[in-house]
Design a protein around this motif. Sequence first.
Motif, PDB file in Angstrom:
ATOM      1  N   UNK A  27      18.502   2.473  -3.072  1.00  0.00           N
ATOM      2  CA  UNK A  27      18.729   1.187  -2.423  1.00  0.00           C
ATOM      3  C   UNK A  27      18.617   1.356  -0.910  1.00  0.00           C
ATOM      4  N   UNK A  28      17.837   0.473  -0.292  1.00  0.00           N
ATOM      5  CA  UNK A  28      17.618   0.547   1.140  1.00  0.00           C
ATOM      6  C   UNK A  28      16.438   1.397   1.538  1.00  0.00           C
ATOM      7  N   UNK A  79      11.320 -14.942  -1.529  1.00  0.00           N
ATOM      8  CA  UNK A  79      12.337 -13.909  -1.595  1.00  0.00           C
ATOM      9  C   UNK A  79      11.732 -12.533  -1.785  1.00  0.00           C
ATOM     10  N   UNK A  80      10.693 -12.437  -2.625  1.00  0.00           N
ATOM     11  CA  UNK A  80      10.062 -11.159  -2.883  1.00  0.00           C
ATOM     12  C   UNK A  80       9.207 -10.712  -1.707  1.00  0.00           C
ATOM     13  N   UNK A  81       8.609 -11.640  -1.022  1.00  0.00           N
ATOM     14  CA  UNK A  81       7.695 -11.315   0.066  1.00  0.00           C
ATOM     15  C   UNK A  81       8.410 -10.579   1.192  1.00  0.00           C
ATOM     16  N   UNK A  82       9.719 -10.777   1.281  1.00  0.00           N
ATOM     17  CA  UNK A  82      10.454 -10.155   2.373  1.00  0.00           C
ATOM     18  C   UNK A  82      10.611  -8.653   2.193  1.00  0.00           C
ATOM     19  N   UNK A  83      10.427  -8.122   0.970  1.00  0.00           N
ATOM     20  CA  UNK A  83      10.657  -6.694   0.794  1.00  0.00           C
ATOM     21  C   UNK A  83       9.624  -6.006  -0.094  1.00  0.00           C
ATOM     22  N   UNK A  94       7.597  -1.463  -2.147  1.00  0.00           N
ATOM     23  CA  UNK A  94       8.858  -2.206  -2.091  1.00  0.00           C
ATOM     24  C   UNK A  94       9.722  -1.583  -1.005  1.00  0.00           C
ATOM     25  N   UNK A  95      10.082  -2.382  -0.008  1.00  0.00           N
ATOM     26  CA  UNK A  95      10.889  -1.877   1.100  1.00  0.00           C
ATOM     27  C   UNK A  95      11.555  -3.039   1.833  1.00  0.00           C
ATOM     28  N   UNK A  96      12.868  -3.045   1.979  1.00  0.00           N
ATOM     29  CA  UNK A  96      13.791  -2.064   1.410  1.00  0.00           C
ATOM     30  C   UNK A  96      14.060  -2.345  -0.060  1.00  0.00           C
ATOM     31  N   UNK A  97      14.319  -1.301  -0.822  1.00  0.00           N
ATOM     32  CA  UNK A  97      14.596  -1.451  -2.250  1.00  0.00           C
ATOM     33  C   UNK A  97      15.935  -2.143  -2.437  1.00  0.00           C
ATOM     34  N   UNK A  98      15.960  -3.124  -3.350  1.00  0.00           N
ATOM     35  CA  UNK A  98      17.172  -3.876  -3.646  1.00  0.00           C
ATOM     36  C   UNK A  98      17.606  -3.605  -5.081  1.00  0.00           C
ATOM     37  N   UNK A  99      18.855  -3.941  -5.377  1.00  0.00           N
ATOM     38  CA  UNK A  99      19.389  -3.687  -6.720  1.00  0.00           C
ATOM     39  C   UNK A  99      18.578  -4.408  -7.793  1.00  0.00           C
TER      40      UNK A  99
END
Length: 395
Positions: A27-28, A79-83, A94-99
């Motif tokens: 995560x992160x 929401x997905x585009x942000x990470x 994927x960055x930052x990785x979320x739960x």
Amino acid sequence: MLCWVLILLFVGFLKAQENPVVIYAQVGGTVTLPRYRVEGNADNVYVNWYLHAFSLYSNNQAFMFVITGHVCLSFLAREMKTHADLLSDFSLQISPVQHSDFEIWRCVQHVLLTTSEKTYKLYHDLSPFPDTIYTSYSSSTVDIPCSLFSNIPWSVLKESGLRGAGWSFTPLSDPKSTQSLLSLSVDPVVRWNITQGANNTIKVKGRELKDQDLSIRNLPVSENIRGVYTCDLKLNTKTLSSEVTVEVLKVSSSGGSRVYEGQSVNLTCTLGHQHSSDFEVKWSCSSCSFISSLKPPHPSSLSIPEVKVKDSGRWTCELWKNEKKLTSVVLSLKIVKAPVDIWLCVAISGGVVGFILLLVIVIICIRRHRQVNVHFDTQSGFIHPQQNQKGFYKT
């Protein structure tokens, strides 16, 4: 019609997840789901990425869409585009990785009439835990946590490129001195082994691992364990690490745990280094009256000019931060009356020493007073005091 589409997508999802490629992330952090190249002209390859059975990303901008539940949203979900984003080779980063990212991901590629699929299972890295553990001398042992977040069998870990794991230690007093403590062996059993030449002041123990718990267990508490502990999981493509700092609270008495009434005593409660201003120390005592006269915030060092018998008891020092108690340490202090015979011995000893000194001074003064110049009479053989001669001599 929409239901049939969903069913077909779900069936394809179930077939694709039979043998997923295992990828680990934290995560992160940042993780890349690679796109395996397929035969054909790269200009004619269409890549679609799916989370579960739902299409998320595509290199074909005209048909990019997301399905969340029963709602169809055109283009990318904000929401997905942000990470997460497509790289130049259409791999998914994927960055930052979320739960929420620790799911089944699927890459579907179309080249003319040929379709190929690759499924990925994104596993959680290591479990998150507090950055700092506070313990004290009132605790005999402490556990330093490290574990796999997901229920991953060791066989899967080995097949997915596990090369080893280990614990290392960096003391707070010497940040440049990092020492290896434990190393992982997986055959014939999975266990922690003490590293050859490991620092013997850190009393770690080897143990067999039955599950995903990689923690150091039952580490004896002492000043020597203050430092940063790093748990490393080494894979073929990356090393996953987690760090935790261990702080040890200690209270000490300048006169020891047994003090005579009337003596001055200093009590000190410390982590072994200067702490920041957002930490607060609180003293308490079961029967003493000295604490009640102190106004908060309490100092980390108490100076008691003259202890009394009623000050005996358990002195407790608590460490607080942001109105949260971190740890506490207890010192049992016993104040006793000085026995009469002790004072008598002290008085007699003092008198004897004083008499001897006085006697030495008197002797020195007498010897100096009696010191005069003398001469030796060669005729009689006697030594006579030499007196001052006045007048003239007849030669």
